[in-house]
Each structure stands twice: as C-alpha cells, then as structure tokens.
Design an enzyme around this catalytic site. Sequence first.
Site, PDB file in Angstrom:
ATOM      1  N   GLU A 273      20.131   9.803  74.741  1.00 49.28           N
ATOM      2  CA  GLU A 273      19.475   9.589  73.487  1.00 49.28           C
ATOM      3  C   GLU A 273      20.441   9.098  72.504  1.00 49.28           C
ATOM      4  OE1 GLU A 273      16.542  12.119  72.015  1.00 49.28           O
ATOM      5  OE2 GLU A 273      15.831  12.515  74.051  1.00 49.28           O
ATOM      6  N   GLU A 322       6.234   6.607  67.709  1.00 43.79           N
ATOM      7  CA  GLU A 322       5.454   7.614  68.174  1.00 43.79           C
ATOM      8  C   GLU A 322       4.546   8.215  67.082  1.00 43.79           C
ATOM      9  OE1 GLU A 322       6.850   9.386  71.975  1.00 43.79           O
ATOM     10  OE2 GLU A 322       8.640   8.671  71.079  1.00 43.79           O
ATOM     11  N   LYS A 325       4.177  12.448  67.150  1.00 43.56           N
ATOM     12  CA  LYS A 325       5.104  13.382  67.444  1.00 43.56           C
ATOM     13  C   LYS A 325       5.202  14.288  66.213  1.00 43.56           C
ATOM     14  CE  LYS A 325       9.162  12.883  69.319  1.00 43.56           C
ATOM     15  NZ  LYS A 325      10.524  12.517  69.691  1.00 43.56           N
ATOM     16  N   GLU A 331      10.741  11.616  62.974  1.00 44.60           N
ATOM     17  CA  GLU A 331      10.481  11.915  64.554  1.00 44.60           C
ATOM     18  C   GLU A 331       9.611  10.515  64.708  1.00 44.60           C
ATOM     19  OE1 GLU A 331      11.706  13.451  66.734  1.00 44.60           O
ATOM     20  OE2 GLU A 331      12.922  14.970  65.891  1.00 44.60           O
TER      21      GLU A 331
END
Length: 350
Positions: A273, A322, A325, A331
């Site tokens: 990541e 997203e 999250k 995030e």
Amino acid sequence: CTSILVSFIKQYITKKKHFNMSNIFLLIGILSIGLAFTGAQSIGVCYGMIGNNLPSKQEVVDLYKSKGINRMRLYYPDEEALQALRGSNIELILDVAKETLSSLVNANEATNWINKFVKPYSQDVKIKYITVGNEIYPNDNEAQYILPALQNIQNAISSANLQGQIKVSIAIAMSLIQNSYPPNNGAFIDPARSYIQPIINFLVTNGSPFLANVYPYIAYVGDKQNIHLDYALFNQQGNNDVGYQNLFDAQLDSVYAALEKVGGSNLQIVVSESGWPSAGGDGATPENAATYYSNLINHVKSGTVKKPGMAIETYLFAMFDENQKNGASTEQHFGLFNPDKSPKYQINFN
C-alpha cells in the site's frame, strides 16, 4: 521476467566460447528490455470495498483493464470479484480477512480456505500472493495466530501443488519500524522482535517476499517541523545529508535495514500500500495527491538508495474513495477514481 532473462543469458554464455561485440550488445539489449518491462509492470492498485456507492465488481475489473492496471490487491476473498477476475490476466494479492485468522490455526480450516477461495480460481486468476494478516501488531489478539496460519496456508498451497505460483506472506505498517532515520539504522520495534523473527524465518525458508504498507503522508503529518512537503512528494531538489531525495525511499530502505538485522537481508519487499489523501487532513489536497501518485509511479521503476536499479513492486492505495471507512477523515479520500469511475487525477499507470 528479469530472472528468466538472466537465466537465458547465463545459458547463452555457457554455450558460447567466443564473443564479439554484436553478441554482447544483443544480450544487453535483451536484458534492458526485460528490466524496462519489469518496471512498467510494477504498479498495482488496492481494491477496497468499504463504500455503498461503488461500481459492480465486473465494472471495476474492466476499469483496471482499460487503464492498463495489471495488479490488484483484495482485502478478503470476495467471490464475485474473483469471478470477475477470471481471464483478466491481472495479478492478485489476496488477503485473508482479519476475522478469519484464528480459524486458520486449524490445518483443516486452512485447507478448506484454499479449496474454496484459491484452487477453483488458480487456472484463470493470477493469484500471486496470499497475505495472512494486514497490519497486525504484536499486542493484537490476532498476533498469536499469524505464524501457525502462515504455516498452515503454506502447507495447503503445497498440497494443492501451487507453491510455485503463489507465495504466502504478511503485510506490516511502518509503525513496526523504529530508528528509521538515517534509514540504515532502521530496526523492528522492541515489542515486535519476538513476534516478527519466526515470521521472517518462515519467509526466508519459503522464498516469499515481505509486504510493507509505506505512507510518506503519515510520516509527514506526524512531523511537519522536520519533514518538508517537497521531500514527501518526490519534489525535493537534490539529496539530503544522508543521500536521500525523497521520503518514500528512506522509509523503504529503513525496512530493508530492519530485515537485515533479523536475517532477512535477501528478502524482496513488496510495497503493498502507498497513497496520499485528497481531503480530510493537513496537506491532503487533490493537487498533492495527484503529485504524489504520479511521481511514485515514475519513481518505483528505478529502485532506492539501498537497492538501485531494482524496480519496486508497488500497490497504490486505493482504487476508489470509500465513504464508509472508519478512522481519520482522510481514510475516505485515498481513491484514484470517483465512484462513477471517473478519474480524480490525470495519471498514466504505465
């Protein structure tokens, strides 16, 4: 690809007793093409699904293909996504879900997991790595399950005769590394040593890579007084006092240094990541995110200070914003694409 080319060249040299310059230039040319291909294939993108407005799995796989993204990471074995990946030629990191780890201490359960999520797809889905634990810390309850789960999944892979195709590993967060500057001083934090040592031994024995989630953004926001934004974004002119032009290389080399101290000097690191948010925190802007992703894609072809010329297999985080999250506001803003599949940034993944 490169290892195959090197093997070919060795065989060629063995058979040829006499060389002329045309032979040498031919071999150099072949190897250069192989290295360029390896570099071009170094970028993947993590496919997170914690959102209620994301495209269908088939649409997502089609988007990967249309953008030339040849590698994907899935955080759990979503069977609809695995079906969509059939015949796509996309290489895959497949994670074991955190809540499944405890069950894999049982060898039969590990075999069942492989039989359900790996064997049925192994002929036409290019599963490259299975990650048994993502950012599990030594004091987490799940830490006790990691080593036996790794061993049982490895045994199940071998029983399925897939050990030559699939490697089994873990993925760590950079917070397991201390003394990361200068990078050669990097070491695993004291509480992690007894936890990580047998895992490193396992990886070395099985020829598996070590996966690390590397986020210059997190380091930057945690120490803005000492870390300049340009250094985090690959924009710094020239090297610093220990020979580094960017924070990503310094972080990655600190992990290599930590591995050297526990017998893992020959392990490859895969950056499982790396990303930069576009909103929700200090320095989190679309401009900075676009700069980071573009510069990272261009940079990983060339290696680090400790490993120059060695392309870094890297997975960008993440495919989409997203919206469900939890955690810090950032995030929800790491996506490269909007939920309608439109690009947030003009990025060439090749």
